[in-house]
Design a protein around this motif. Structure first.
Motif, PDB file in Angstrom:
ATOM      1  N   PHE A   5      25.037  31.011  65.687  1.00  0.00           N
ATOM      2  CA  PHE A   5      23.611  31.342  65.780  1.00  0.00           C
ATOM      3  C   PHE A   5      22.775  30.202  65.225  1.00  0.00           C
ATOM      4  N   ASP A   6      21.798  29.751  66.007  1.00  0.00           N
ATOM      5  CA  ASP A   6      20.755  28.866  65.491  1.00  0.00           C
ATOM      6  C   ASP A   6      19.580  29.786  65.231  1.00  0.00           C
ATOM      7  N   LEU A   7      19.308  30.064  63.957  1.00  0.00           N
ATOM      8  CA  LEU A   7      18.342  31.088  63.561  1.00  0.00           C
ATOM      9  C   LEU A   7      16.927  30.547  63.378  1.00  0.00           C
ATOM     10  N   GLY A   8      16.703  29.299  63.730  1.00  0.00           N
ATOM     11  CA  GLY A   8      15.390  28.688  63.537  1.00  0.00           C
ATOM     12  C   GLY A   8      15.177  28.334  62.078  1.00  0.00           C
ATOM     13  N   LYS A   9      14.139  27.597  61.801  1.00  0.00           N
ATOM     14  CA  LYS A   9      13.801  27.174  60.435  1.00  0.00           C
ATOM     15  C   LYS A   9      14.974  26.473  59.752  1.00  0.00           C
ATOM     16  N   TYR A  10      15.769  25.725  60.536  1.00  0.00           N
ATOM     17  CA  TYR A  10      16.920  24.970  60.036  1.00  0.00           C
ATOM     18  C   TYR A  10      18.019  25.867  59.465  1.00  0.00           C
ATOM     19  N   ARG A  11      18.066  27.122  59.893  1.00  0.00           N
ATOM     20  CA  ARG A  11      19.097  28.061  59.444  1.00  0.00           C
ATOM     21  C   ARG A  11      20.145  28.209  60.542  1.00  0.00           C
ATOM     22  N   LYS A  12      21.411  28.145  60.125  1.00  0.00           N
ATOM     23  CA  LYS A  12      22.514  28.283  61.079  1.00  0.00           C
ATOM     24  C   LYS A  12      23.538  29.261  60.503  1.00  0.00           C
ATOM     25  N   LEU A 159      28.482  44.861  58.569  1.00  0.00           N
ATOM     26  CA  LEU A 159      29.605  45.787  58.566  1.00  0.00           C
ATOM     27  C   LEU A 159      29.128  47.225  58.700  1.00  0.00           C
ATOM     28  N   SER A 160      28.084  47.567  57.975  1.00  0.00           N
ATOM     29  CA  SER A 160      27.520  48.917  58.068  1.00  0.00           C
ATOM     30  C   SER A 160      27.054  49.210  59.489  1.00  0.00           C
ATOM     31  N   MET A 161      26.402  48.230  60.110  1.00  0.00           N
ATOM     32  CA  MET A 161      25.937  48.399  61.484  1.00  0.00           C
ATOM     33  C   MET A 161      27.127  48.556  62.436  1.00  0.00           C
ATOM     34  N   ASP A 162      28.178  47.770  62.227  1.00  0.00           N
ATOM     35  CA  ASP A 162      29.371  47.853  63.074  1.00  0.00           C
ATOM     36  C   ASP A 162      30.055  49.220  62.965  1.00  0.00           C
ATOM     37  N   LEU A 163      30.074  49.775  61.761  1.00  0.00           N
ATOM     38  CA  LEU A 163      30.723  51.068  61.556  1.00  0.00           C
ATOM     39  C   LEU A 163      29.874  52.234  62.047  1.00  0.00           C
ATOM     40  N   SER A 164      28.578  52.024  62.117  1.00  0.00           N
ATOM     41  CA  SER A 164      27.665  53.065  62.576  1.00  0.00           C
ATOM     42  C   SER A 164      27.659  53.098  64.101  1.00  0.00           C
ATOM     43  N   LEU A 165      27.721  54.272  64.627  1.00  0.00           N
ATOM     44  CA  LEU A 165      27.718  54.397  66.088  1.00  0.00           C
ATOM     45  C   LEU A 165      26.306  54.494  66.649  1.00  0.00           C
ATOM     46  N   THR A 166      25.302  54.550  65.779  1.00  0.00           N
ATOM     47  CA  THR A 166      23.934  54.777  66.244  1.00  0.00           C
ATOM     48  C   THR A 166      23.061  53.534  66.259  1.00  0.00           C
ATOM     49  N   SER A 167      23.517  52.433  65.685  1.00  0.00           N
ATOM     50  CA  SER A 167      22.685  51.243  65.585  1.00  0.00           C
ATOM     51  C   SER A 167      22.604  50.493  66.910  1.00  0.00           C
ATOM     52  N   SER A 168      21.405  50.043  67.223  1.00  0.00           N
ATOM     53  CA  SER A 168      21.221  49.268  68.456  1.00  0.00           C
ATOM     54  C   SER A 168      20.697  47.862  68.159  1.00  0.00           C
ATOM     55  N   LEU A 169      20.743  47.467  66.899  1.00  0.00           N
ATOM     56  CA  LEU A 169      20.267  46.144  66.519  1.00  0.00           C
ATOM     57  C   LEU A 169      21.295  45.071  66.894  1.00  0.00           C
ATOM     58  N   SER A 170      20.811  43.873  67.166  1.00  0.00           N
ATOM     59  CA  SER A 170      21.717  42.759  67.445  1.00  0.00           C
ATOM     60  C   SER A 170      22.176  42.143  66.121  1.00  0.00           C
ATOM     61  N   ASP A 171      23.321  41.480  66.164  1.00  0.00           N
ATOM     62  CA  ASP A 171      23.818  40.791  64.977  1.00  0.00           C
ATOM     63  C   ASP A 171      22.794  39.774  64.487  1.00  0.00           C
ATOM     64  N   GLU A 172      22.215  39.046  65.406  1.00  0.00           N
ATOM     65  CA  GLU A 172      21.234  38.015  65.034  1.00  0.00           C
ATOM     66  C   GLU A 172      20.032  38.629  64.322  1.00  0.00           C
ATOM     67  N   GLU A 178      18.018  40.133  56.970  1.00  0.00           N
ATOM     68  CA  GLU A 178      18.547  39.968  55.603  1.00  0.00           C
ATOM     69  C   GLU A 178      18.095  38.637  54.977  1.00  0.00           C
ATOM     70  N   LEU A 179      18.031  37.593  55.779  1.00  0.00           N
ATOM     71  CA  LEU A 179      17.620  36.285  55.239  1.00  0.00           C
ATOM     72  C   LEU A 179      16.145  36.270  54.886  1.00  0.00           C
ATOM     73  N   ASP A 180      15.348  37.060  55.585  1.00  0.00           N
ATOM     74  CA  ASP A 180      13.908  37.072  55.342  1.00  0.00           C
ATOM     75  C   ASP A 180      13.503  37.959  54.177  1.00  0.00           C
ATOM     76  N   LYS A 181      14.461  38.650  53.565  1.00  0.00           N
ATOM     77  CA  LYS A 181      14.143  39.525  52.421  1.00  0.00           C
ATOM     78  C   LYS A 181      13.924  38.712  51.183  1.00  0.00           C
TER      79      LYS A 181
END
Length: 181
Positions: A5-12, A159-172, A178-181
């Protein structure tokens, strides 16, 4: 499966799902803690690893990999496998300008523990089993408690998202959130 992932703002970031990068698993010591769960949920085995490079400052590089093995108890046991030997070099796919060493140094253990507890409680974790931080990589200059804290929290959110069957968010989107927190 490995995804860059190239996450922008020089984050990879590089994310491994259902596999871990090939790194030595030599350990000098282990540290553990456990959490009692109110309503444990049985889930499935998972492996995830996250390598993160942020804009160059005093804290910009870390790699952690976890294995989650569910069980039929009412507790989550978290184990961190530490190695202080500055093991063999790790050849990252992320362009770095310094040597990266395999292993999770014990100097980052408290940061990983604190961040893991914080994220597990925040996310109301309910998956009983063993969660083991089995691999890692660090640089002598660019790694710190702060970057290992970010990687720990991001890995647990993924990991929580992967284990949850209801999440529709992308990994990116989870990584960026999480990085923006």
């Amino acid at each position: 499966m490995e995804v860059f992932f190239d996450l922008g703002k020089y984050r990879k970031a590089v994310l491994w799902k259902n596999e871990l990068p090939s790194l030595p698993r030599d350990i000098d010591q282990e540290t553990k803690f456990s959490l009692q769960l109110n309503e444990p949920v049985v889930s499935e085995n998972k492996k995830l690893a996250l390598e993160l490079k942020l804009p160059r400052n005093s804290s910009y590089y870390a790699l952690l990999g976890v294995e989650f093995v569910p069980n039929q108890t009412s507790e989550l046991l978290v184990n961190i496998k530490l190695n202080d030997s500055n093991g063999p070099s790790y050849n990252s796919e992320i362009e770095l300008h310094e040597e990266i060493f395999s292993g999770i140094p014990s100097e980052y253990a408290n940061s990983i523990i604190k961040s893991a507890k914080e994220k597990l409680l925040e996310s109301n974790w309910q998956y009983a089993g063993n969660l083991t931080f089995v691999i890692g990589a660090h640089s002598l200059v660019g790694s710190s408690d702060a970057i290992f804290s970010k990687v720990t929290k991001t890995l647990l959110a993924l990991l929580s998202m992967d284990l949850s069957l209801t999440s529709s968010l992308s990994d990116e989107s989870v990584i960026c959130s999480e990085l923006d927190k």
